[in-house]
Design a protein around this motif. Structure first.
Motif, PDB file in Angstrom:
ATOM      1  N   SER A 115     -16.526  22.147 -17.154  1.00 45.24           N
ATOM      2  CA  SER A 115     -17.318  21.778 -15.980  1.00 45.24           C
ATOM      3  C   SER A 115     -17.640  22.997 -15.106  1.00 45.24           C
ATOM      4  CB  SER A 115     -16.591  20.704 -15.158  1.00 45.24           C
ATOM      5  OG  SER A 115     -15.310  21.160 -14.748  1.00 45.24           O
ATOM      6  N   LYS A 116     -16.734  23.979 -15.104  1.00 44.87           N
ATOM      7  CA  LYS A 116     -17.030  25.206 -14.349  1.00 44.87           C
ATOM      8  C   LYS A 116     -18.186  25.963 -14.998  1.00 44.87           C
ATOM      9  CE  LYS A 116     -12.421  25.972 -12.387  1.00 44.87           C
ATOM     10  NZ  LYS A 116     -11.259  26.875 -12.321  1.00 44.87           N
ATOM     11  N   ARG A 117     -18.125  26.126 -16.314  1.00 40.41           N
ATOM     12  CA  ARG A 117     -19.162  26.869 -17.024  1.00 40.41           C
ATOM     13  C   ARG A 117     -20.489  26.115 -17.014  1.00 40.41           C
ATOM     14  NH1 ARG A 117     -16.847  27.872 -22.704  1.00 40.41           N
ATOM     15  NH2 ARG A 117     -18.898  28.848 -23.013  1.00 40.41           N
ATOM     16  N   ALA A 118     -20.432  24.804 -16.828  1.00 40.28           N
ATOM     17  CA  ALA A 118     -21.661  24.008 -16.761  1.00 40.28           C
ATOM     18  C   ALA A 118     -22.534  24.421 -15.572  1.00 40.28           C
ATOM     19  CB  ALA A 118     -21.309  22.534 -16.667  1.00 40.28           C
ATOM     20  N   ILE A 165     -20.198  21.445 -26.311  1.00 35.31           N
ATOM     21  CA  ILE A 165     -20.809  20.173 -25.903  1.00 35.31           C
ATOM     22  C   ILE A 165     -20.386  19.056 -26.859  1.00 35.31           C
ATOM     23  CG2 ILE A 165     -23.020  18.951 -25.633  1.00 35.31           C
ATOM     24  CD1 ILE A 165     -24.260  21.675 -24.838  1.00 35.31           C
ATOM     25  N   PHE A 166     -20.439  19.350 -28.144  1.00 34.26           N
ATOM     26  CA  PHE A 166     -20.074  18.350 -29.160  1.00 34.26           C
ATOM     27  C   PHE A 166     -18.606  17.965 -29.037  1.00 34.26           C
ATOM     28  CE2 PHE A 166     -18.417  17.297 -33.378  1.00 34.26           C
ATOM     29  CZ  PHE A 166     -19.260  16.251 -33.733  1.00 34.26           C
ATOM     30  N   LYS A 191     -23.899  14.197 -26.130  1.00 34.79           N
ATOM     31  CA  LYS A 191     -25.010  14.298 -27.076  1.00 34.79           C
ATOM     32  C   LYS A 191     -26.192  15.062 -26.478  1.00 34.79           C
ATOM     33  CE  LYS A 191     -23.866   9.932 -29.356  1.00 34.79           C
ATOM     34  NZ  LYS A 191     -24.358   8.557 -29.717  1.00 34.79           N
ATOM     35  N   GLY A 192     -26.133  15.281 -25.192  1.00 35.38           N
ATOM     36  CA  GLY A 192     -27.228  15.955 -24.497  1.00 35.38           C
ATOM     37  C   GLY A 192     -28.031  14.977 -23.680  1.00 35.38           C
ATOM     38  N   VAL A 235     -26.976  18.134 -19.220  1.00 37.07           N
ATOM     39  CA  VAL A 235     -26.419  18.732 -20.441  1.00 37.07           C
ATOM     40  C   VAL A 235     -27.563  18.932 -21.433  1.00 37.07           C
ATOM     41  CG1 VAL A 235     -24.795  18.439 -22.353  1.00 37.07           C
ATOM     42  CG2 VAL A 235     -24.211  17.561 -20.062  1.00 37.07           C
ATOM     43  N   PRO A 236     -27.709  20.149 -21.979  1.00 33.81           N
ATOM     44  CA  PRO A 236     -28.764  20.385 -22.962  1.00 33.81           C
ATOM     45  C   PRO A 236     -28.578  19.517 -24.201  1.00 33.81           C
ATOM     46  CG  PRO A 236     -27.892  22.465 -22.150  1.00 33.81           C
ATOM     47  CD  PRO A 236     -26.973  21.389 -21.663  1.00 33.81           C
ATOM     48  N   LYS A 237     -29.677  19.150 -24.819  1.00 39.86           N
ATOM     49  CA  LYS A 237     -29.595  18.334 -26.024  1.00 39.86           C
ATOM     50  C   LYS A 237     -29.142  19.167 -27.209  1.00 39.86           C
ATOM     51  CE  LYS A 237     -32.962  14.838 -24.659  1.00 39.86           C
ATOM     52  NZ  LYS A 237     -34.230  14.148 -25.004  1.00 39.86           N
ATOM     53  N   LEU A 238     -28.339  18.562 -28.079  1.00 34.52           N
ATOM     54  CA  LEU A 238     -27.836  19.262 -29.281  1.00 34.52           C
ATOM     55  C   LEU A 238     -28.965  19.428 -30.298  1.00 34.52           C
ATOM     56  CD1 LEU A 238     -24.387  17.491 -29.648  1.00 34.52           C
ATOM     57  CD2 LEU A 238     -24.829  19.791 -28.810  1.00 34.52           C
TER      58      LEU A 238
END
Length: 457
Positions: free
Chosen positions: A388-391, A431-432, A437-438, A454-457
């Motif tokens: 969550s920090k890196r997000a 993410i996975f 799932k993005g 969240v970016p999509k995979l």
């Protein structure tokens, strides 16, 4: 009656013939004179010069142009320098009197002044008066940097002697007038260089004459820079905050609505770094009252901000925003304020300012760039775990992407930041592994607030 008429006609014809012969003699002598000067046969040239000055003084300015060469040569080799210098000065004066239409008075007068100085001819006032006549009546042709400086230096000597009734204000005004002339001449010479070099770009080569123009212009620009520094040194000897402030205070009340005087007075205090004087603030306020502008409002804002009067500073800042019509200018200033807040750790305030800047200019990419850096700087403070920090870096990258979209000048910088932030953000594997799932919205749990996608995979 017929006899009288015949006598009159004969006399007239004789006079015309004599005048024609005299004219021819003058022209022939002038031609021989020019040839002797060119071949440096100065002994023959001198007698021809004397004849021409006595009998043909008004026929051609070449008499005086070539005569200057002859008498300058004599002066260089003379035993009695003062006598030879006086002869050269008289030649210059005769030129002004006899061929005024072909004479640049400002140029010739400064030459007279230069000779007077070099050979100590005349009093201080007499030397100054020659230069002053040139400066006052033909400033256009008063171009020689050395003579311009000598003109100012003579005035300084007269001021310093306290014998000529020259006040400190008079001295400052003379400095400003000569300095303005120096600035004009420097610009003129710089334009000459630009024009000649433009020809070089076009023709790939320069003539000998053009090369010399570049050389002379470069030399004179360097001289102007040096003489300007010398003038400043003389000014600083006499003009300090202690002497300047009382001088201006005396005249302030009677000039409170005189915009030209107010600006000049404020400029003088600013130039001498006397801006901490209460008078300076009074001057700026008076300028603002007389002719309020965005610039005057902003200047007052900076003064009160520096003094720590936040209430008045904010008043003038809001006034500035209402007077300023250029959204980009407002965005730049507000963004600069946001940067200062960020440096002090006031991140929420900084964000508010960056967003405010974008309201005035939505295409001002610097505000988005600064938002991106601001969010990235808080990555370790936002979130409860590493993911969550890196997000937070996704949020930073989002701002950099907006900068890239709205401001082409920020494209490279924004691209570099996007690449850096996306590498620092969670990877597809991360993410996975977290079960996303993005497309999910993650809350940012710190001063930033809101969510990040969240970016999509």
């Amino acid at each position: 009656m017929k006899t009288c008429t015949k006598v009159f006609i004969a006399t007239s014809m004789t006079l015309v013939s004599l005048m024609t012969n005299a004219q021819n003699t003058c022209n022939e002598t002038l031609s021989l004179f020019a040839g002797n000067v060119t071949s440096k046969n100065f002994s023959k040239a001198k007698s021809q010069l004397n004849y021409l000055r006595k009998n043909c003084a008004t026929i051609n300015s070449a008499i005086y142009a070539h005569g200057e060469t002859v008498l300058t040569h004599e002066l260089k080799n003379a035993t009695n320098k003062k006598e030879a210098a006086l002869a050269l000065i008289q030649l210059y004066k005769d030129r002004i009197a006899n061929v005024p239409a072909k004479t640049k008075k400002g140029l010739i007068l400064t030459k007279i002044g230069g000779v007077m100085l070099n050979y100590k001819i005349g009093s201080l006032k007499e030397q100054y008066d020659v230069f002053d006549e040139a400066f006052t009546n033909d400033s256009k042709n008063f171009k020689n940097p050395r003579y311009l400086y000598q003109y100012f230096d003579l005035y300084y000597q007269m001021y310093a002697s306290k014998e000529y009734g020259i006040s400190l204000e008079n001295f400052i005004e003379k400095y400003e007038a000569v300095n303005e002339k120096f600035e004009y001449e420097k610009l003129r010479l710089s334009n000459i260089k630009v024009d000649v070099l433009a020809k070089k770009e076009k023709n790939k080569t320069l003539t000998a004459k053009e090369k010399n123009r570049i050389k002379v212009a470069t030399k004179n620009i360097a001289a102007i820079d040096q003489f300007t520094k010398n003038m400043v040194l003389l000014l600083e000897k006499e003009v300090t905050c202690e002497t300047l402030v009382p001088l201006l205070e005396e005249k302030f009340e009677s000039n409170k609505t005189n915009l030209q005087w107010l600006r000049k007075a404020a400029g003088r205090l600013d130039a001498k770094n006397c801006t901490k004087s209460p008078l300076f603030l009074e001057l700026v306020i008076a300028i603002d009252i007389t002719e309020p502008t965005a610039e005057s409002k902003y200047y007052l804002y900076t003064i009160y901000k520096r003094k720590g009067d936040e209430e008045k500073a904010q008043h003038y800042f809001e006034a500035y925003l209402s007077y300023e019509n250029d959204g980009t200018k407002k965005a730049k200033i507000i963004t600069a304020l946001g940067n200062k807040a960020a440096q002090k750790g006031q991140k929420s305030k900084a964000r508010t300012l960056f967003l405010k800047a974008l309201k005035f200019d939505p295409t001002f990419g610097s505000a988005y760039i600064n938002l991106a850096r601001l969010y990235a700087s808080s990555a370790n403070d936002c979130g409860t775990d590493e993911f969550s920090k890196r997000a937070t870096y996704w949020k930073a990258a989002e701002m950099a992407k907006k900068a890239k979209q709205v401001d082409a000048s920020k494209k490279q910088e924004a691209t570099e930041l996007i690449n850096f932030y996306m590498q620092a953000a969670p990877s597809k594997t991360d993410i996975f592994n977290e079960g996303y799932k993005g497309g999910e919205k993650l809350p940012i749990k710190c001063w930033i607030g809101g969510t990040v996608t969240v970016p999509k995979l």
